[in-house]
Write an enzyme that holds these catalytic residues in place. Structure first.
Site, PDB file in Angstrom:
ATOM      1  CE  LYS A 199      45.808  30.156  35.159  1.00  0.00           C
ATOM      2  NZ  LYS A 199      44.379  30.252  35.282  1.00  0.00           N
ATOM      3  CE  LYS A 222      41.989  22.157  38.968  1.00  0.00           C
ATOM      4  NZ  LYS A 222      42.292  23.515  38.511  1.00  0.00           N
ATOM      5  NE  ARG A 265      40.702  17.759  47.799  1.00  0.00           N
ATOM      6  CZ  ARG A 265      39.525  18.205  47.436  1.00  0.00           C
ATOM      7  NH1 ARG A 265      39.137  18.066  46.190  1.00  0.00           N
ATOM      8  NH2 ARG A 265      38.723  18.783  48.282  1.00  0.00           N
ATOM      9  CG  HIS A 304      42.753  56.945  35.005  1.00  0.00           C
ATOM     10  ND1 HIS A 304      42.577  58.311  34.970  1.00  0.00           N
ATOM     11  CD2 HIS A 304      42.046  56.457  33.958  1.00  0.00           C
ATOM     12  CE1 HIS A 304      41.779  58.621  33.954  1.00  0.00           C
ATOM     13  NE2 HIS A 304      41.448  57.505  33.326  1.00  0.00           N
ATOM     14  CG  ASN A 364      39.290  18.902  52.962  1.00  0.00           C
ATOM     15  OD1 ASN A 364      39.740  20.029  53.096  1.00  0.00           O
ATOM     16  ND2 ASN A 364      38.573  18.536  51.929  1.00  0.00           N
ATOM     17  N   GLY A 365      39.281  20.712  56.076  1.00  0.00           N
ATOM     18  CA  GLY A 365      38.331  21.757  56.460  1.00  0.00           C
ATOM     19  C   GLY A 365      38.912  22.599  57.579  1.00  0.00           C
ATOM     20  CD1 TRP A 370      47.214  24.666  50.000  1.00  0.00           C
ATOM     21  CD2 TRP A 370      45.862  25.487  51.588  1.00  0.00           C
ATOM     22  NE1 TRP A 370      47.200  26.019  49.869  1.00  0.00           N
ATOM     23  CE2 TRP A 370      46.387  26.561  50.815  1.00  0.00           C
ATOM     24  CE3 TRP A 370      45.006  25.790  52.640  1.00  0.00           C
ATOM     25  CZ2 TRP A 370      46.062  27.900  51.066  1.00  0.00           C
ATOM     26  CZ3 TRP A 370      44.687  27.115  52.892  1.00  0.00           C
ATOM     27  CH2 TRP A 370      45.211  28.154  52.101  1.00  0.00           C
ATOM     28  CD  GLU A 411      46.404  30.741  39.185  1.00  0.00           C
ATOM     29  OE1 GLU A 411      45.560  30.225  39.924  1.00  0.00           O
ATOM     30  OE2 GLU A 411      46.282  30.745  37.947  1.00  0.00           O
ATOM     31  CD  GLU A 458      42.344  32.940  33.843  1.00  0.00           C
ATOM     32  OE1 GLU A 458      41.956  33.493  34.873  1.00  0.00           O
ATOM     33  OE2 GLU A 458      42.760  31.757  33.826  1.00  0.00           O
ATOM     34  CB  CYS A 461      43.181  18.787  53.050  1.00  0.00           C
ATOM     35  SG  CYS A 461      44.010  19.995  54.064  1.00  0.00           S
TER      36      CYS A 461
HETATM   37  C1  G6P Z   1      41.646  28.021  43.301  1.00  0.00           C
HETATM   38  C2  G6P Z   1      42.274  27.470  42.040  1.00  0.00           C
HETATM   39  C3  G6P Z   1      41.870  28.333  40.841  1.00  0.00           C
HETATM   40  C4  G6P Z   1      40.351  28.428  40.758  1.00  0.00           C
HETATM   41  C5  G6P Z   1      39.734  28.924  42.064  1.00  0.00           C
HETATM   42  C6  G6P Z   1      38.224  28.793  42.054  1.00  0.00           C
HETATM   43  O1  G6P Z   1      42.205  29.245  43.619  1.00  0.00           O
HETATM   44  O2  G6P Z   1      43.676  27.431  42.152  1.00  0.00           O
HETATM   45  O3  G6P Z   1      42.381  27.766  39.652  1.00  0.00           O
HETATM   46  O4  G6P Z   1      40.006  29.291  39.720  1.00  0.00           O
HETATM   47  O5  G6P Z   1      40.223  28.148  43.156  1.00  0.00           O
HETATM   48  O6  G6P Z   1      37.896  27.428  42.031  1.00  0.00           O
HETATM   49  P1  G6P Z   1      36.571  26.805  41.457  1.00  0.00           P
HETATM   50  O7  G6P Z   1      36.783  25.318  41.590  1.00  0.00           O
HETATM   51  O8  G6P Z   1      35.444  27.292  42.315  1.00  0.00           O
HETATM   52  O9  G6P Z   1      36.435  27.230  40.050  1.00  0.00           O
END
Ligand code: G6P
Length: 611
Positions: free
Chosen positions: A488, A606, A27, A507, A99-100, A73, A491, A484, A2
């Site tokens: 990606k 994010k 956000r 396995h 926000n929260g 969000w 996402e 990773e 948010c």
């Molecule tokens: C969210 C974002 C990711 C990020 C994660 C941790 O899920 O979409 O891209 O890696 O949060 O966020 P931070 O700001 O703590 O690295």
């Protein structure tokens, strides 16, 4: 998650708020809304992205000099117009954005329902708002007093902004756990979740602390604690340029941020790494070298992509510093009652510095006496401020929801730390230390080479974009890179993908292999190279389609793989800084070829400021 924006001053508030909401949309983008104070209190809100709110108010009178705005969000209540913020109190006199999460909202809601309140939304926010209004009514006091009383009963996290019909030009704000920055202009104030909506107008900011209330008027900023004692605002200068938060000619922030990596890694190393002198200058490490070299254990605490950086740090620190390392998901660590002993060092890794799970995990560890070292990108963020020491990754603002340049920035910081600590401790000899420093210095140039020609990666994306599942495999330092890469892809392109250690594939995941399954091998030249060649053969023997990330000049892997993405040769400890780049690009190109919004993937946000 948010995003919140507020403005009070001589400008038209709506355009300032709208622009700010667009900058904060990363956000959350389930709905958005504004409340404007102009004699009357008007609220406009809409499900969907900020552009939909913008369209819905065309032709309406949006004139006001004070207002608040929100991009959501969703937590409590589905994304819809009625659950969108701002919310209006029962009397229609107060508007609030939040926000929260208010964890004890259900019991408060019951109390209010018993008193005859009705609710127009399913949100915890509307409950808190009416709770505040109810206290105000009963005490016949001010909004500020009522807020202070209400917050003492609230369990959870919040950053809230309130405006009141009979209190012109005033925004009242409070925070605990969710971020709030106040920009100080000449006769005006800007409020936001981060500095990006503010940077255009002023570089002087105050980061509001937990349990503080701000009373903001055009000419006045008063900060108080919950005990009603005035606090002196600590004004800081923002070190950020407007260009850093704009697309700069790229179609998407994600592509811009991938392409910025030669510069961001360089910026991270600049002034710290001196290859010729063989020195690494990091005051956060130097000032705590005793605690770091004698650490009995290191615990990496992080979420998402940052957790993958933590996993790579485990390999680096164990090898170079001979310190046992554990890598923890912050969300598990915070609730598990973990054993923390004197001599433990907690390394918090976070791009935003605001991730709720990481923040609380650290607070708990701190209470148990742990030493916290923060590896954070966002300057002045909550995690940066609560760490005992730290090192910024200096990647600049990352707007694309999927992390790219922040990840390589984290790896650069962690590599420098491991080198410095290992060398100081004597577990890393001079020759190897110098070799790795030199290797690290060469990384930005090598990243540039990977980015020079991406046509092969684009073609691979086109070829495999309709696959339903992907498997990503790697060994050693390339295993976290495989994780990773898979994250990606999930996402950005909504394709199911799993990352696995290449040997562990036997396995279970090998059962999935057929002539439709693309298997991405991160197979650069390292100590496991021969072994990963065998793993590629095992997949090929079962007709799997192999896409490999291979070292330039390699002929063996390219001879077996269906498609290859090349990276320059590098020491295996540093190779992830290169091998992750083609994987970022692969998911980007698959995402756009499927017509998806790669900067704002569905359901994600994010900065995850709720647990
Ligand atoms: C969210 C974002 C990711 C990020 C994660 C941790 O899920 O979409 O891209 O890696 O949060 O966020 P931070 O700001 O703590 O690295």
């Amino acid at each position: 998650m948010c995003g919140i924006v507020g403005y009070t001053g001589p400008r038209e508030a709506y355009p300032v708020i709208l622009k700010g909401l667009k900058r904060l949309e990363y956000r959350g983008y389930d709905s958005s809304g504004v409340a404007l104070l102009n004699g009357e209190l008007k609220v406009y809100k809409k499900k969907g992205k900020v552009s939909e709110l913008e369209e819905s108010v065309v032709g309406k009178n949006m004139h006001a000099f004070t207002g608040i705005g929100h991009t959501r969000w969703a937590t409590h209540g589905e994304p819809s117009d009625r659950n969108a913020h701002p919310h209006l109190s029962a009397s229609g006199q107060i508007a609030m954005i939040h926000n929260g999460i208010i964890e004890n909202y259900a019991s408060i809601k019951r109390e209010l329902i018993n008193k005859g309140y009705h609710f127009n939304s399913d949100t915890d926010t509307e409950v808190l708002l009416n709770f505040i209004e109810d206290i105000k009514k009963n005490n016949n006091g001010t909004l500020e007093e009522a807020l202070r009383i209400a917050l003492k009963r609230i369990v959870g996290a919040y950053c809230i902004l309130l405006i009141e019909k009979d209190n012109p030009e005033t925004i009242i704000a409070a925070r605990k756990g969710s971020p709030l920055v106040i920009g100080i202009g000449k006769g005006e104030h800007f409020l936001a979740s981060d500095a990006s909506p503010i940077i255009e107008y002023t570089k002087e900011v105050v980061y509001v602390n937990d349990y503080e209330i701000a009373i903001v008027k055009p000419d006045e900023l008063i900060l108080k604690n919950l005990g009603n004692e005035k606090q002196t605002p600590f004004i800081q200068k923002l070190d950020m340029e407007l260009a850093a938060i704009e697309k700069g000619g790229y179609d998407h922030f994600m592509l811009k941020e991938i392409n910025e990596q030669p510069d961001t890694i360089f910026d991270c190393l600049r002034g710290r790494l001196h290859a010729e002198a063989g020195t690494i200058t990091m005051s956060g490490v130097q000032n705590n070298i005793q605690a770091l070299t004698t650490a009995q254990r290191m615990v990496m605490v992080a979420c998402g992509t940052s957790w993958h950086a933590g996993l790579l740090a485990e390999y680096m620190f164990e090898e170079l510093c001979r310190i046992p390392v554990e890598v923890e998901y912050a969300s598990e660590f915070r609730y598990r009652n973990p054993v923390i002993k004197p001599g433990d060092v907690i390394i918090a890794i976070s791009q935003s510095g605001e991730t709720a799970d990481t923040l609380v995990a650290l607070e708990n560890a701190k209470q148990q006496g742990a030493f916290i070292f923060g590896v954070v990108n966002a300057v002045g963020s909550s995690i940066a401020r609560m760490s005992d020491a730290g090192a910024y990754s200096h990647a600049g603002p990352e707007i694309g929801v999927a992390s790219t340049k922040a990840f390589t920035g984290q790896l650069a910081v962690l590599a420098m730390m491991a080198l410095k600590i290992g060398y100081a401790k004597g577990t890393l000899d001079e020759k190897r230390y110098r070799e790795l420093i030199k290797g690290l210095e060469e990384i930005p140039e090598k990243v540039k080479q990977v980015l020079n020609d991406t046509s092969a990666i684009e073609a691979i994306a086109e070829k495999y974009k309709d696959a339903h599942d992907f498997l990503y495999l790697g060994r050693g330092y390339n295993f976290p890179v495989a994780l990773e890469g898979a994250l990606k892809l999930k996402e950005i392109s909504y394709i199911h993908a799993e990352g696995y250690p290449a040997a562990e594939m036997k396995h279970g995941p090998i059962a999935l292999v057929d002539d439709k399954l693309p298997v991405v091998f991160v197979a650069t030249k390292d100590r496991y190279y021969e072994k990963i060649v065998s793993n590629v053969q095992e997949i090929k023997a079962r007709k799997g389609r192999v896409i490999a990330v291979a070292t330039e000049g390699d002929t063996v892997i390219p001879g077996m793989a269906d498609d290859v993405m090349y990276v320059p040769d590098a020491d295996e400890i540093l190779a992830p800084l290169l091998s992750v780049i083609p994987l970022q690009l692969l998911s980007y190109y698959i995402g756009i070829s499927k017509g998806l919004d790669v900067d704002k993937p569905r359901n994600l946000a994010k900065s995850v400021t709720v647990e």
